[in-house]
Design a protein around this motif. Structure first.
Motif, PDB file in Angstrom:
ATOM      1  N   THR A  25      -3.766  -2.020  -5.807  1.00  0.00           N
ATOM      2  CA  THR A  25      -3.088  -3.294  -5.626  1.00  0.00           C
ATOM      3  C   THR A  25      -2.403  -3.645  -6.937  1.00  0.00           C
ATOM      4  O   THR A  25      -3.017  -3.551  -8.011  1.00  0.00           O
ATOM      5  CB  THR A  25      -4.093  -4.393  -5.227  1.00  0.00           C
ATOM      6  N   GLU A  27       0.067  -6.440  -9.061  1.00  0.00           N
ATOM      7  CA  GLU A  27       0.484  -7.840  -9.105  1.00  0.00           C
ATOM      8  C   GLU A  27       1.985  -7.903  -9.422  1.00  0.00           C
ATOM      9  O   GLU A  27       2.412  -7.554 -10.523  1.00  0.00           O
ATOM     10  CB  GLU A  27      -0.310  -8.589 -10.178  1.00  0.00           C
ATOM     11  N   LYS A 143      -0.313  -1.505  -2.713  1.00  0.00           N
ATOM     12  CA  LYS A 143      -0.133  -2.848  -2.153  1.00  0.00           C
ATOM     13  C   LYS A 143       0.377  -3.802  -3.230  1.00  0.00           C
ATOM     14  O   LYS A 143      -0.080  -3.759  -4.374  1.00  0.00           O
ATOM     15  CB  LYS A 143      -1.461  -3.392  -1.620  1.00  0.00           C
ATOM     16  N   ARG A 145       0.762  -7.749  -4.452  1.00  0.00           N
ATOM     17  CA  ARG A 145       0.188  -9.078  -4.282  1.00  0.00           C
ATOM     18  C   ARG A 145       0.666  -9.967  -5.418  1.00  0.00           C
ATOM     19  O   ARG A 145       0.923  -9.491  -6.520  1.00  0.00           O
ATOM     20  CB  ARG A 145      -1.352  -9.034  -4.315  1.00  0.00           C
ATOM     21  N   THR A 146       0.739 -11.273  -5.143  1.00  0.00           N
ATOM     22  CA  THR A 146       1.051 -12.238  -6.206  1.00  0.00           C
ATOM     23  C   THR A 146      -0.258 -12.600  -6.911  1.00  0.00           C
ATOM     24  O   THR A 146      -1.340 -12.223  -6.454  1.00  0.00           O
ATOM     25  CB  THR A 146       1.673 -13.524  -5.624  1.00  0.00           C
ATOM     26  N   GLY A 149      -2.728 -13.993  -4.657  1.00  0.00           N
ATOM     27  CA  GLY A 149      -3.306 -13.112  -3.650  1.00  0.00           C
ATOM     28  C   GLY A 149      -2.451 -12.841  -2.433  1.00  0.00           C
ATOM     29  O   GLY A 149      -2.756 -11.967  -1.648  1.00  0.00           O
ATOM     30  N   GLY A 150      -1.365 -13.577  -2.264  1.00  0.00           N
ATOM     31  CA  GLY A 150      -0.498 -13.370  -1.104  1.00  0.00           C
ATOM     32  C   GLY A 150       0.562 -12.322  -1.361  1.00  0.00           C
ATOM     33  O   GLY A 150       0.740 -11.849  -2.488  1.00  0.00           O
ATOM     34  N   PRO A 151       1.282 -11.954  -0.336  1.00  0.00           N
ATOM     35  CA  PRO A 151       2.366 -10.981  -0.522  1.00  0.00           C
ATOM     36  C   PRO A 151       3.555 -11.627  -1.239  1.00  0.00           C
ATOM     37  O   PRO A 151       3.879 -12.791  -0.979  1.00  0.00           O
ATOM     38  CB  PRO A 151       2.743 -10.582   0.906  1.00  0.00           C
TER      39      PRO A 151
END
Length: 178
Positions: A25, A27, A143, A145-146, A149-151
């Motif tokens: 993931t 950021e 993945k 994520r911001t 935690g959202g896309p």
């Protein structure tokens, strides 16, 4: 029979397409998204989306997908019911992918920023919303994520006038000037 079996063995075999994409993931943050909110039919405009890697690792292949460039026309008998709302005249340099509506600009190191720029020409008058989503890779293992935690995603709504943009033709060069 042997040729048939050999042909079938070649279908779908081999290395998975996503085999070399790093899992994880990352950021990412959209630091700016600009597109003129007031446009005219057939007048090209630039859509710019800047993405920053605010995390610690290098995102494998930062990508942006756009939704809203086409709309479905339900009229029977059409060869292609997907009709353009915006025509993509220029896509982000070196960003072409095999995915429809998705462009990628390669690895994005921690702290780095990439700007995606499209030249789009409105083909349909009215109010339209272009949605964008940022990805850290193309194959689904990486993945984005911001920090929350959202896309990383958003949208821009524009109003396209049915009045064509003012333009003249230069008699010496034949070029259209706006």
């Amino acid at each position: 029979m042997t040729a048939c079996c050999a042909l079938l063995a070649g279908c779908g075999g081999g290395t998975r397409q996503d085999a070399d994409e790093a899992s994880g993931t990352y950021e990412l943050k959209v630091v700016s998204a600009t597109f003129p909110q007031s446009q005219s039919i057939s007048e090209p405009a630039k859509l710019r989306i800047a993405v920053r890697n605010t995390g610690e690792g290098t995102a494998p292949d930062v990508a942006v997908s756009l939704d809203g460039l086409y709309r479905r026309n339900e009229m029977p008998g059409l060869a292609d019911p997907e009709q353009p709302v915006f025509i993509v005249d220029e896509e982000p340099q070196d960003g072409h992918t095999a995915y429809v509506g998705t462009w990628a600009l390669g690895p994005l190191p921690a702290g780095g920023t990439r700007e995606f720029t499209w030249k789009l020409t409105p083909a349909v008058a009215g109010t339209h919303t272009v949605k964008y989503t940022v990805a850290a890779g193309l194959d689904g293992k990486a993945k984005a994520r911001t920090a929350g935690g959202g896309p990383p995603s958003g949208s821009i709504t524009v109003r396209v006038s049915d009045a064509p943009a003012d333009a003249t033709v230069n008699p010496e060069t034949g070029a259209v000037e706006r």
